[in-house]
Design an enzyme around this catalytic site. Structure first.
Site, PDB file in Angstrom:
ATOM      1  N   LYS A   7      14.851 -73.907  44.516  1.00  0.00           N
ATOM      2  CA  LYS A   7      15.968 -73.243  43.832  1.00  0.00           C
ATOM      3  C   LYS A   7      17.207 -74.117  43.782  1.00  0.00           C
ATOM      4  O   LYS A   7      17.982 -74.036  42.835  1.00  0.00           O
ATOM      5  CB  LYS A   7      16.262 -71.883  44.482  1.00  0.00           C
ATOM      6  CG  LYS A   7      15.159 -70.876  44.183  1.00  0.00           C
ATOM      7  CD  LYS A   7      15.614 -69.436  44.249  1.00  0.00           C
ATOM      8  CE  LYS A   7      14.495 -68.547  43.741  1.00  0.00           C
ATOM      9  NZ  LYS A   7      14.702 -67.127  43.956  1.00  0.00           N
ATOM     10  N   LYS A  17       3.888 -71.869  40.084  1.00  0.00           N
ATOM     11  CA  LYS A  17       3.816 -70.407  40.190  1.00  0.00           C
ATOM     12  C   LYS A  17       4.517 -69.734  39.000  1.00  0.00           C
ATOM     13  O   LYS A  17       5.510 -70.253  38.488  1.00  0.00           O
ATOM     14  CB  LYS A  17       4.416 -70.016  41.544  1.00  0.00           C
ATOM     15  CG  LYS A  17       5.351 -68.853  41.555  1.00  0.00           C
ATOM     16  CD  LYS A  17       5.913 -68.527  42.912  1.00  0.00           C
ATOM     17  CE  LYS A  17       7.384 -68.152  42.714  1.00  0.00           C
ATOM     18  NZ  LYS A  17       7.837 -66.990  43.437  1.00  0.00           N
ATOM     19  N   LYS A  34       9.873 -65.332  37.300  1.00  0.00           N
ATOM     20  CA  LYS A  34      10.629 -64.567  36.305  1.00  0.00           C
ATOM     21  C   LYS A  34      11.813 -65.354  35.749  1.00  0.00           C
ATOM     22  O   LYS A  34      12.300 -65.051  34.681  1.00  0.00           O
ATOM     23  CB  LYS A  34      11.055 -63.204  36.849  1.00  0.00           C
ATOM     24  CG  LYS A  34      11.877 -63.210  38.124  1.00  0.00           C
ATOM     25  CD  LYS A  34      12.356 -61.801  38.450  1.00  0.00           C
ATOM     26  CE  LYS A  34      11.918 -61.237  39.774  1.00  0.00           C
ATOM     27  NZ  LYS A  34      12.398 -61.902  40.987  1.00  0.00           N
TER      28      LYS A  34
END
Ligand code: AQP
Length: 331
Positions: free
Chosen positions: A115, A197, A200
């Site tokens: 992130k 992965k 969203k």
């Protein structure tokens, strides 16, 4: 079924529209658990702000996530559904746990690395200490089981390390939680880059299928999914795209990999992709209908949140009182 009083806790962030990765990796597996255990399911809005959110959109998605939990089959009469920021004990315990979590431990978290690479303009302290808040979420409820996707197992391990440290420094306080990863659907991969992965917040909207995507969109995204040139529906090495579509198909139809291989023997990827799209659309249709009904009734959603927050606060308060006493705060 008799409630055997084991406590289950899990959460999803309202950080975007939910994908079928979130659904298959977590929410779908929560449904059966509510029949057997004392289940506490949270909308993790405090986690969501580790990444910049538009306030009105965050508020809207929080309502929607509560509705989506219920539309997927969570029953507020059988489990506790609540919003994280409505129970201040999460922030209170997170601070205490921050003081018992090591910089080195947090630095090793792959989600932080991913992130912070993705949001290089906003590498805030909350993003770094996110696992301490997640540990607080879990430990506040003396949780036994945490049903999550495979990607969250590293955070569960850290939670156990922090709980163990606190228990040995101050005396036994927290129950040691276990992660519960479902065999099927533990890690749904991106449709465009099947080594990654499904997420969203992926910028490429073809990489994921949203729980609220309409039928045509779902089928179109499946048709565009990246596969390989072998043209054989078979689960195997080097076939990440097909493996992923087979996993998704298995999750929505309940078929085994062998059954799927047999069903599509001698048929091309076109047929298979269409079947996957149809199975996903059929599986999501009743959830989408119920979601549309529930989101019309904001007052009802607010009453579910309020009842859930009250029940969660009661449980959390017991742990918090113990923790404050043990660390030396005057009660
Ligand atoms: N691709 C996935 N396959 C299986 N399970 C998944 N989960 C997420 N993606 C997959 C599981 O969903 C739960 C909630 O996740 P979260 O909202 O806390 O955030 P996340 O893990 O960071 O999910 P996303 O979709 O990748 O969100 P963003 O893009 O906002 O970071 C967890 O149980 C997780 O394991």
């Amino acid at each position: 079924m008799e409630n055997n009083h084991k406590i289950v806790f899990s959460a999803v962030q309202p950080s975007g529209k939910l994908t079928i990765g979130n659904y298959l990796g977590s929410i779908k597996n929560w449904i059966a658990l509510q029949e057997e255990y004392q289940c506490i399911y949270c909308v993790a809005d405090m986690h969501a702000i580790t990444v910049r959110q538009e306030p009105a959109a965050l508020r809207q998605r929080t309502y929607e996530l509560v509705a989506l939990y219920m539309a997927s089959g969570l029953d507020p009469e059988k489990c506790t559904l609540f919003v994280q920021s409505h129970v201040p004990a999460h922030a209170q315990l997170a601070w205490v746990l921050n003081c018992n979590t090591m910089f080195g431990e947090l630095s090793r978290m792959t989600q932080f690395k991913d992130k912070s690479a993705k949001h290089a303009d906003n590498i805030n302290a909350g993003l770094f200490t996110y696992p301490a808040l997640m540990a607080a979420d879990i430990l506040l409820y003396q949780t036994d089981l945490v049903p999550v996707g495979q990607d969250q197992m590293q955070h569960i391990e850290l939670t156990r390390d922090v709980a163990g440290r606190f228990n040995s420094v101050y005396s036994p306080t927290f129950k040691m939680p276990e992660g519960l990863v479902h065999r099927n659907g533990a890690k749904i991969m991106s449709l465009s880059e099947p080594q990654k992965k499904m997420s969203k917040s992926d910028e490429n909207t073809n990489a994921f299928i949203l729980m609220l995507d309409d039928r045509d969109t779902i089928i179109r995204k499946c048709k565009r999914a990246v596969t390989d040139s072998e043209a054989q529906v078979r689960f195997g090495e080097g076939k990440d795209g097909i493996n992923n579509l087979m996993t998704i198909y298995a999750c929505f139809t309940g078929k085994t990999m062998e059954e799927i291989e047999k069903e599509f023997e001698g048929r091309g990827y076109g047929d298979f992709k269409l079947a996957v799209g149809e199975a996903v659309a059929d599986g999501l249709a009743p959830i989408q209908d119920e979601f549309a009904r529930l989101t019309k009734d904001k007052t009802y959603l607010e009453s579910v949140m309020a009842k859930g927050a009250e029940a969660a606060s009661r449980l959390a308060g017991r742990t918090m009182a113990k923790v404050y006493r043990k660390v030396g705060f005057i009660g």
